[in-house]
Design a protein around this motif. Structure first.
Motif, PDB file in Angstrom:
ATOM      1  N   ASP A 261     -13.960   3.972  -1.366  1.00  0.00           N
ATOM      2  CA  ASP A 261     -14.356   5.062  -0.456  1.00  0.00           C
ATOM      3  C   ASP A 261     -15.365   4.528   0.551  1.00  0.00           C
ATOM      4  N   GLY A 262     -15.056   3.355   1.088  1.00  0.00           N
ATOM      5  CA  GLY A 262     -16.019   2.652   1.924  1.00  0.00           C
ATOM      6  C   GLY A 262     -16.474   3.404   3.138  1.00  0.00           C
ATOM      7  N   GLN A 263     -15.577   4.186   3.767  1.00  0.00           N
ATOM      8  CA  GLN A 263     -15.984   4.921   4.954  1.00  0.00           C
ATOM      9  C   GLN A 263     -17.033   5.972   4.633  1.00  0.00           C
ATOM     10  N   ASP A 264     -16.981   6.541   3.420  1.00  0.00           N
ATOM     11  CA  ASP A 264     -17.974   7.550   3.037  1.00  0.00           C
ATOM     12  C   ASP A 264     -19.307   6.920   2.665  1.00  0.00           C
TER      13      ASP A 264
ATOM     14  N   HIS B 138     -10.269   4.557   1.697  1.00  0.00           N
ATOM     15  CA  HIS B 138      -9.253   5.022   0.760  1.00  0.00           C
ATOM     16  C   HIS B 138      -7.973   5.415   1.494  1.00  0.00           C
ATOM     17  N   GLY B 139      -6.964   5.767   0.733  1.00  0.00           N
ATOM     18  CA  GLY B 139      -5.644   6.061   1.291  1.00  0.00           C
ATOM     19  C   GLY B 139      -5.386   7.521   1.557  1.00  0.00           C
ATOM     20  N   ASP B 140      -6.419   8.291   1.900  1.00  0.00           N
ATOM     21  CA  ASP B 140      -6.273   9.721   2.210  1.00  0.00           C
ATOM     22  C   ASP B 140      -5.546  10.451   1.084  1.00  0.00           C
TER      23      ASP B 140
ATOM     24  N   ARG C 244      -5.205   8.786  -2.308  1.00  0.00           N
ATOM     25  CA  ARG C 244      -6.424   8.292  -2.943  1.00  0.00           C
ATOM     26  C   ARG C 244      -6.394   8.443  -4.468  1.00  0.00           C
ATOM     27  N   VAL C 245      -5.996   9.617  -4.954  1.00  0.00           N
ATOM     28  CA  VAL C 245      -6.003   9.847  -6.395  1.00  0.00           C
ATOM     29  C   VAL C 245      -5.075   8.870  -7.101  1.00  0.00           C
ATOM     30  N   VAL C 246      -3.889   8.661  -6.541  1.00  0.00           N
ATOM     31  CA  VAL C 246      -2.939   7.730  -7.146  1.00  0.00           C
ATOM     32  C   VAL C 246      -3.482   6.313  -7.092  1.00  0.00           C
ATOM     33  N   GLU C 247      -4.026   5.928  -5.948  1.00  0.00           N
ATOM     34  CA  GLU C 247      -4.521   4.557  -5.792  1.00  0.00           C
ATOM     35  C   GLU C 247      -5.704   4.256  -6.713  1.00  0.00           C
ATOM     36  N   TYR C 248      -6.518   5.277  -6.994  1.00  0.00           N
ATOM     37  CA  TYR C 248      -7.727   5.046  -7.774  1.00  0.00           C
ATOM     38  C   TYR C 248      -7.557   5.352  -9.257  1.00  0.00           C
TER      39      TYR C 248
ATOM     40  N   LEU D 231       0.833  -1.191   0.000  1.00  0.00           N
ATOM     41  CA  LEU D 231       0.000   0.000   0.000  1.00  0.00           C
ATOM     42  C   LEU D 231       0.875   1.252   0.000  1.00  0.00           C
ATOM     43  N   ILE D 232       0.415   2.296  -0.685  1.00  0.00           N
ATOM     44  CA  ILE D 232       1.220   3.507  -0.825  1.00  0.00           C
ATOM     45  C   ILE D 232       1.361   4.230   0.500  1.00  0.00           C
ATOM     46  N   THR D 233       0.301   4.292   1.282  1.00  0.00           N
ATOM     47  CA  THR D 233       0.343   4.978   2.573  1.00  0.00           C
ATOM     48  C   THR D 233      -0.117   4.046   3.681  1.00  0.00           C
ATOM     49  N   SER D 234       0.422   4.211   4.840  1.00  0.00           N
ATOM     50  CA  SER D 234       0.031   3.612   6.121  1.00  0.00           C
ATOM     51  C   SER D 234       0.286   2.112   6.238  1.00  0.00           C
ATOM     52  N   GLY D 235       0.293   1.386   5.137  1.00  0.00           N
ATOM     53  CA  GLY D 235       0.512  -0.054   5.201  1.00  0.00           C
ATOM     54  C   GLY D 235      -0.669  -0.848   5.687  1.00  0.00           C
TER      55      GLY D 235
END
Length: 366
Positions: free
Chosen positions: A170-173, A203-205, A208-212, A144-148
């Protein structure tokens, strides 16, 4: 309408004033701010300097009184803001409209509705409906790009039989803003959809844009981490091992989430045969993504995908979604498409997502 009538009405009714298909904004003060909102794509238009140029300038109707009237669809939901300075987001509160919302996109906005707008009743918890369970899980992944790690919220419907899975970006939203589990509870209770399970992936905060953005690592994370977790914790149909279940799962997302949803299904059609793309971000930068994705879709020839798309009539993404729909249909994909009278926000997506779920998981079809 004279200034005295405007002020008398707005003090009683609040702003903007609604008359049929017309909405009249009113401002009191020596100078009026600039008006931006869904109706003018938040004032952004291409310029050499890259600043706002499509803003609304309020008209002076009397000393210290300013107004502007818009004609809008009668079923519209509209968010807007006043700005003092067009070069930044120096927002000014509308003292005549206390309705403010932060909708998961951009910032706090004022909002209003036109006479025929109706919010979905499906987000209301019903005493006569069975309720599924939502559990929280953390998946660790060094790629994962952020946080792991990512939090995944799993929804188990209130049934015993195995069910299809819908992976939600964007499951939390979708959990907190769209209230998706409650909506699914009600759709199942009303027999408008077959029972489904949900895997709502956060999402990865900042990433997010890069991941999606059609990211292969995100596709791999879904296939290698999210789907196995859902199989371990939920009672799911096997999309590869049961007759008639190939591609039985769905994938859902809004904006960049809509983009990665379509891409994930194209990459994993043996798992995901159903796509719900809400306001898909098919045109958010260079290069233009519509021809790139359609070219890939034509190469894959996975024309068995069942795709449902929506977008707001006022969105900057509306044209690219229309082009995407046309291109996918021309490539022999099955696409259901609709537009709603609103912009780019979770109020609109919440109101519309049940239509997509019924189209793809309806009891009598899909």
């Amino acid at each position: 309408m004279v200034a005295g009538d405007l002020l008398a009405r707005v003090r009683t009714e609040g702003a903007p004033l609604i008359d049929g298909d017309r909405a009249t904004f009113v401002w009191q003060g020596e100078e009026a701010p600039f008006l931006v909102g869904d109706f003018n794509q938040w004032g952004w238009a291409p310029t050499d300097r890259g600043i706002r140029s499509a803003h609304v300038v309020m008209e002076r109707v009397a000393p210290g009184v300013w107004a502007h009237t818009l004609t809008l669809p009668r079923d519209a939901y509209i968010e807007y803001a006043y700005l003092r300075d067009l070069t930044d987001d120096s927002r000014v509160r509308d003292p005549l409209n206390p309705r403010v919302i932060w909708n998961g996109v951009d910032a706090d906005n004022h909002y209003f509705t036109m006479p025929d707008y109706r919010p979905t009743p499906l987000t209301e918890t019903r005493a006569d409906a069975l309720h599924g369970d939502v559990t929280e899980h953390v998946i660790e992944d060094e790629h994962l790009i952020t946080s792991g790690a990512r939090t995944v919220y799993l929804y188990r419907p209130p049934v015993e039989e195995p069910v299809p899975l819908v992976v939600v970006f964007d499951g939390q939203d979708y959990l907190k803003r769209a209230m998706l589990p409650t909506m699914v509870d009600n759709l199942i209770a009303e027999r408008r959809i077959r029972p489904i399970a949900l895997a709502m992936v956060e999402h990865g905060d900042q990433a997010r844009v890069v991941e999606y953005a059609c990211n292969e690592a995100t596709v791999a994370f879904v296939a290698r981490r999210v789907v196995p977790l859902a199989h371990e914790r939920l009672h799911l149909v096997d999309p590869q091992g049961q007759p008639g279940s190939v591609g039985a799962y769905g994938v859902l997302g809004a904006s960049m989430g809509g983009l990665i949803s379509l891409y994930t299904a194209l990459r994993l059609p043996h798992i995901f045969g159903r796509v719900l793309s809400q306001s898909g971000a098919f045109s958010w930068g260079e290069p233009e993504l519509v021809p790139l994705i359609v070219d890939y879709a034509q190469q894959r020839r996975e024309t068995g995908l069942n795709i449902w798309m929506d977008v707001g009539r006022f969105e900057f993404l509306a044209n690219s979604n229309r082009r995407m729909r046309e291109a996918l249909v021309n490539a022999s994909y099955h696409v259901t498409y609709q537009e709603y009278s609103g912009g780019h926000n979770y109020t609109c997506w919440r109101n519309d997502v049940a239509v997509g779920l019924q189209a793809l998981f309806g009891v009598s079809g899909g």
